[in-house]
Scaffold this active site. Structure first.
Site, PDB file in Angstrom:
ATOM      1  N   CYS A   2       0.825  -1.192   0.000  1.00  0.00           N
ATOM      2  CA  CYS A   2       0.000   0.000   0.000  1.00  0.00           C
ATOM      3  C   CYS A   2       0.863   1.247   0.000  1.00  0.00           C
ATOM      4  O   CYS A   2       2.091   1.186  -0.025  1.00  0.00           O
ATOM      5  CB  CYS A   2      -0.910   0.010   1.232  1.00  0.00           C
ATOM      6  SG  CYS A   2      -1.916  -1.482   1.416  1.00  0.00           S
ATOM      7  N   SER A  52      -4.919  -4.739  -2.435  1.00  0.00           N
ATOM      8  CA  SER A  52      -5.496  -5.826  -1.653  1.00  0.00           C
ATOM      9  C   SER A  52      -4.728  -7.123  -1.872  1.00  0.00           C
ATOM     10  O   SER A  52      -4.626  -7.612  -2.998  1.00  0.00           O
ATOM     11  CB  SER A  52      -6.971  -6.030  -2.036  1.00  0.00           C
ATOM     12  OG  SER A  52      -7.706  -4.853  -1.789  1.00  0.00           O
ATOM     13  N   ILE A  54      -4.287  -9.607   1.348  1.00  0.00           N
ATOM     14  CA  ILE A  54      -4.869 -10.503   2.352  1.00  0.00           C
ATOM     15  C   ILE A  54      -6.178  -9.890   2.830  1.00  0.00           C
ATOM     16  O   ILE A  54      -6.272  -8.673   3.004  1.00  0.00           O
ATOM     17  CB  ILE A  54      -3.893 -10.700   3.533  1.00  0.00           C
ATOM     18  CG1 ILE A  54      -2.650 -11.477   3.063  1.00  0.00           C
ATOM     19  CG2 ILE A  54      -4.549 -11.430   4.690  1.00  0.00           C
ATOM     20  CD1 ILE A  54      -1.572 -11.599   4.110  1.00  0.00           C
ATOM     21  N   ASN A  75       1.551  -0.028   5.563  1.00  0.00           N
ATOM     22  CA  ASN A  75       2.067  -0.488   4.279  1.00  0.00           C
ATOM     23  C   ASN A  75       2.956  -1.690   4.535  1.00  0.00           C
ATOM     24  O   ASN A  75       3.958  -1.578   5.246  1.00  0.00           O
ATOM     25  CB  ASN A  75       2.874   0.638   3.610  1.00  0.00           C
ATOM     26  CG  ASN A  75       3.673   0.149   2.408  1.00  0.00           C
ATOM     27  OD1 ASN A  75       3.276  -0.766   1.710  1.00  0.00           O
ATOM     28  ND2 ASN A  75       4.819   0.774   2.171  1.00  0.00           N
TER      29      ASN A  75
END
Length: 632
Positions: A2, A52, A54, A75
Site C-alpha cells: 500500500c 489488496s 490478504i 504499508n
C-alpha cells in the site's frame, strides 16, 4: 502492499484539511489501486491507498481499533499475523477482520512500542492514539518498506511512503540538500541518512518515532540491529540443517496471499533457491517469470529455463531489447530522488511481466548481503588477511605507490585489473571497502565540482558515514563490517529502493524471503569460513542448496541484470552526454565545472575512457532535477 500518508501538528491541534491528505495519497495511487481512505481529527490526518493482498474484501484503512482509541495506516505484510492473532485473542482481544492490519492495532494496545520485535515482516506504519494524542511511526528491520517525513512551516510533520507524496503538500520546500549531491555521486543513490531535499528525512530501517503534541521533534529510536559479534558453534552439517529449516520457514510464510502469487526467476542461485523451496511447499506449479535480452552476453534466460523445467513451474519468459534509454524520464519520475542503478530498467521490465498474471512475487534479494555473495566480500576477506599480516605504516606506502603506478585497465581480463585492489590494500579496512563499493572516487568528484560547490560542501565527504558505520559495527572482522555496512547502508539505499519503486510502479507486491530477520541473524553469526571459502562466497548457502540445484547454477559466475549504458553514451545518447555540461538543468545549478563535464563526455564518446556509469549518474540527476522542478 500500500501507500500511506499523513499530517500531524506538533505544537497545537490545528484542523487538517482532508483534501490535502487526499492529494498526498493520490500521488501514491500506483501503490494502492484497489481502494483509498482518509481520516482526520483535530491536529492529525491519515491517508491510505490499498493494494489488496490478504482479506481482500475487508480490512479497509485507515483502520480503528476495536475500542476506537487508535487509528492505523499500514504499508506491508506481517507474516506471523495469524499466530499473533491467536495469542492476542487469548489475552481477550477481539477481531472483526481476517487481515494483518487489525493485528498490529491489537499488538500496539497490548504491548505498546514493544510490539515491534514481535512483528515478522516488512512494514511502515503510523498509529495515532486519540487518548494520548500521540503519533507513532515505525519501519521494518531491514528497510524493505520506505517512509519519508518532513517538518513543515506551519508546525506540522508530514509523512508518506514516497517523496512524491510529500511533494503533493504545498508547504514542502523544494530546496536541494547540497551534501546529497556528493552522496549521490559517490554511491549512485541518496543513502537513507539523507534526502535530496533539505529538511526531508527518511525513517531509518529498524527505527521508530513517537511524536507528542507540545514536544519537539525527537530523534528516531532504534528498535532492531544485527550483530556480527558472536560466532555460532556446531558441525557444518548441523548448521546446514538449521539454515535449510530457516529458509523453508521464510519462504512458506511469504506464500500466504489471497491473490495470485509467483516468483521472479533469473536462473541465479538466490531466485532459484526460492523457487525450489516454493515448489516443495506448494501443491500447484509455481508461477515464474524471467526476461532475457537479445544480446547474448547479457542473456541468462537459458539458466532460468533450466530451473523452470527442473521444478515444473508455470514459466513465462520475454525477450526485450536492452535499449530502453527512451525511458529515462519515466525512471526519474518513478524514483523521485536521483537513482543511478541501471539495473532498475530490467527490474521494472520483469515486474511488468509478473504483474500480467500475479499480484505478489517472491524474489531472491538479500542473500548476497547476508551470506557474503559479492566478489567484493571475497576480496575484503582476502585483503584483510594481508592487512593483519602487514602493519599500516608499511602497507600504506608500499601498496599506495604500487596502486598509483599500476595502469587502470578496464579493457583487460578481470585478473589483470589490479589497480583498485592495490589502492585498497594501502588503506585501512573500512576506507578500502568504501573505495571498493563507491562509483565516483573523491578525487574525480572534486575535479567535477565548481569552486562554489566545493565551498558549499566544505569538509564533508560522502564516504565518511559508511566508514564510521563500519568502525562502530558490532563485528569482529573486516568481512563482518563489510556485510554490516551492506545490510545497513547499501541494501535499503539501493537494492530495496530499486525493488520497491519498480514493483510498486506496476502495483505488484514484491516479497524477499531471504531477508527474513531470523535468516539474517543466523547468517551474521556464521564463522567466516562458512561464508567465504576457497574464494567462493555464500559457501554454506550453496552447499545447503546442492540437494536442489545443479552445480552449473550454484557455481557459475555471478552476472545479474546488466544494462549497456556505456554503449548508449557512445551511440544513441552521445548527443545527450554532450549537453549535460552546458544546456541541461544540471548545468544551471552551478554545482559543476561545465568544462570538466564536457571533457568526461568527450573522453567516453571517443573511447579513451569508460565513463558510462558516471554519465548515467549525471543524466539521472539532471532528469530528476527537471522532473521534480527542484531548485539548487
Amino acid at each position: 502492499m500500500c501507500g500511506i500518508a499523513g499530517i500531524y501538528h506538533l505544537a497545537t491541534p490545528k484542523p487538517v484539511d482532508p483534501l490535502r491528505i487526499e492529494r498526498m495519497c493520490d500521488a501514491l495511487a500506483h501503490r494502492g489501486p484497489d481502494g483509498a481512505g482518509v481520516w482526520t481529527a483535530p491536529g492529525v490526518g491519515l491517508g491510505h491507498r490499498r493494494l489488496s493482498i490478504i482479506d481482500v474484501a475487508g480490512s479497509p484503512q485507515p483502520m480503528a481499533s476495536s475500542d476506537g482509541r487508535t487509528m492505523l495506516v499500514f504499508n506491508g505484510e506481517i507474516y506471523n499475523y495469524r499466530e499473533l492473532r491467536e495469542e492476542l485473542r487469548g489475552d481477550g482481544a477481539q477481531f472483526h477482520t481476517d487481515g494483518d492490519s487489525e493485528v498490529i492495532l491489537a499488538a500496539w494496545q497490548r504491548w505498546g512500542q514493544d510490539c515491534l520485535p514481535r512483528l515478522h515482516g516488512m512494514f511502515a506504519f503510523a498509529i495515532f492514539d486519540l487518548a494520548e494524542r500521540t503519533l507513532f511511526l515505525a519501519r521494518d528491520r531491514l528497510g524493505v518498506k520506505p517512509l519519508f517525513y518532513a517538518p513543515l512551516s506551519d508546525g506540522s510533520i508530514a509523512f508518506a511512503s514516497e517523496l512524491k507524496g510529500l511533494l503533493a503538500h504545498p508547504l514542502l520546500r523544494r530546496e536541494v540538500d547540497p551534501l546529497a549531491i556528493d552522496d549521490y555521486l559517490a554511491w549512485g543513490y541518496v543513502p537513507d541518512h539523507r534526502s535530496i531535499l533539505a529538511g526531508v528525512r527518511k525513517l531509518p530501517a529498524g527505527h521508530s518515532l513517537l511524536l507528542r503534541h507540545g514536544a519537539p521533534l525527537p530523534a528516531p529510536l532504534q528498535w532492531w540491529d544485527v550483530s556480527f559479534a558472536e560466532r555460532r558453534r556446531g558441525k557444518p552439517a548441523d548448521l546446514e540443517a538449521e539454515l535449510l529449516h530457516l529458509m523453508r520457514q521464510a519462504v512458506s510464510s511469504r506464500m500466504v496471499a489471497d491473490v495470485p502469487l509467483g516468483a521472479f526467476l533469473s536462473g541465479g542461485v538466490d531466485s532459484s533457491s526460492v523457487v525450489a523451496l516454493m515448489a516443495e511447499a506448494g501443491r500447484d506449479p509455481v508461477k515464474t517469470c524471467s526476461i532475457g535480452f537479445d544480446v547474448a552476453g547479457l542473456d541468462e534466460s537459458a539458466y532460468a529455463g533450466q530451473i523452470a523445467r527442473r521444478f515444473a513451474t508455470d514459466h513465462r519468459a520475454r525477450t526485450v531489447s536492452p535499449d530502453d534509454f527512451a525511458l529515462v524520464d519515466t525512471l526519474a519520475t518513478m524514483f523521485d530522488e536521483p537513482f543511478a542503478d541501471a539495473s532498475a530498467l530490467p527490474t521494472w521490465r520483469v515486474c511488468q511481466l509478473a504483474r500480467e498474471t500475479v499480484t505478489v512475487a517472491l524474489s531472491g534479494d538479500g542473500a548476497d548481503e547476508a551470506f557474503a555473495g559479492y566478489r567484493r566480500h571475497v576480496f575484503q576477506h582476502g585483503e584483510d588477511r594481508l592487512r593483519r599480516a602487514l602493519p599500516q605504516a608499511l602497507r600504506g606506502p608500499l601498496f599506495g605507490a604500487l596502486g598509483a603506478v599500476y595502469p587502470k585497465a578496464d579493457w583487460a581480463p578481470r585478473p589483470l585489473r589490479a589497480k583498485a585492489t592495490l589502492q585498497a590494500l594501502g588503506l585501512p579496512s573500512e576506507d578500502g571497502y568504501a573505495s571498493a563499493i563507491g562509483i565516483v572516487p573523491p578525487e574525480l568528484r572534486a575535479s567535477l565540482y565548481s569552486p562554489d560547490y566545493l565551498a558549499l560542501r566544505g569538509d564533508y565527504r560522502a564516504e565518511e558515514p559508511l566508514i564510521n558505520l563500519m568502525r562502530n559495527a558490532p563485528a569482529r572482522s573486516g568481512l563482518d563490517r563489510a556485510q554490516y555496512a551492506d545490510l545497513k547502508f547499501w541494501l535499503p539505499g539501493d537494492i530495496l529502493t530499486k525493488v520497491d519503486r519498480t514493483s510498486m510502479a506496476v502495483s505488484l507486491e514484491a516479497r524477499e524471503p531471504l531477508l527474513d530477520h531470523r535468516l539474517i541473524e543466523f547468517a551474521a553469526n556464521l564463522p567466516e569460513g562458512l561464508r567465504v571459502r576457497w574464494g567462493e562466497g555464500k559457501w554454506l548457502l550453496k552447499k545447503t542448496m546442492q540437494r536442489y540445484l545443479p552445480d552449473e547454477i550454484l557455481y557459475r559466475p555471478k552476472q545479474g541484470f546488466v544494462t549497456p549504458i556505456s554503449q548508449w553514451f557512445r551511440g544513441p545518447l552521445a548527443d545527450v552526454a554532450r549537453t549535460i555540461g552546458n544546456s541541461s538543468a544540471l548545468a544551471r545549478t552551478g554545482w559543476f565545472n561545465s568544462q570538466a563535464l564536457n571533457g568526461v563526455a568527450e573522453a567516453h564518446i571517443s573511447g579513451r575512457s569508460d565513463h558510462g556509469r558516471l554519465l548515467w549518474q549525471l543524466l539521472m540527476l539532471d532528469r530528476s532535477m527537471s522532473t521534480l522542478g527542484l531548485n539548487a
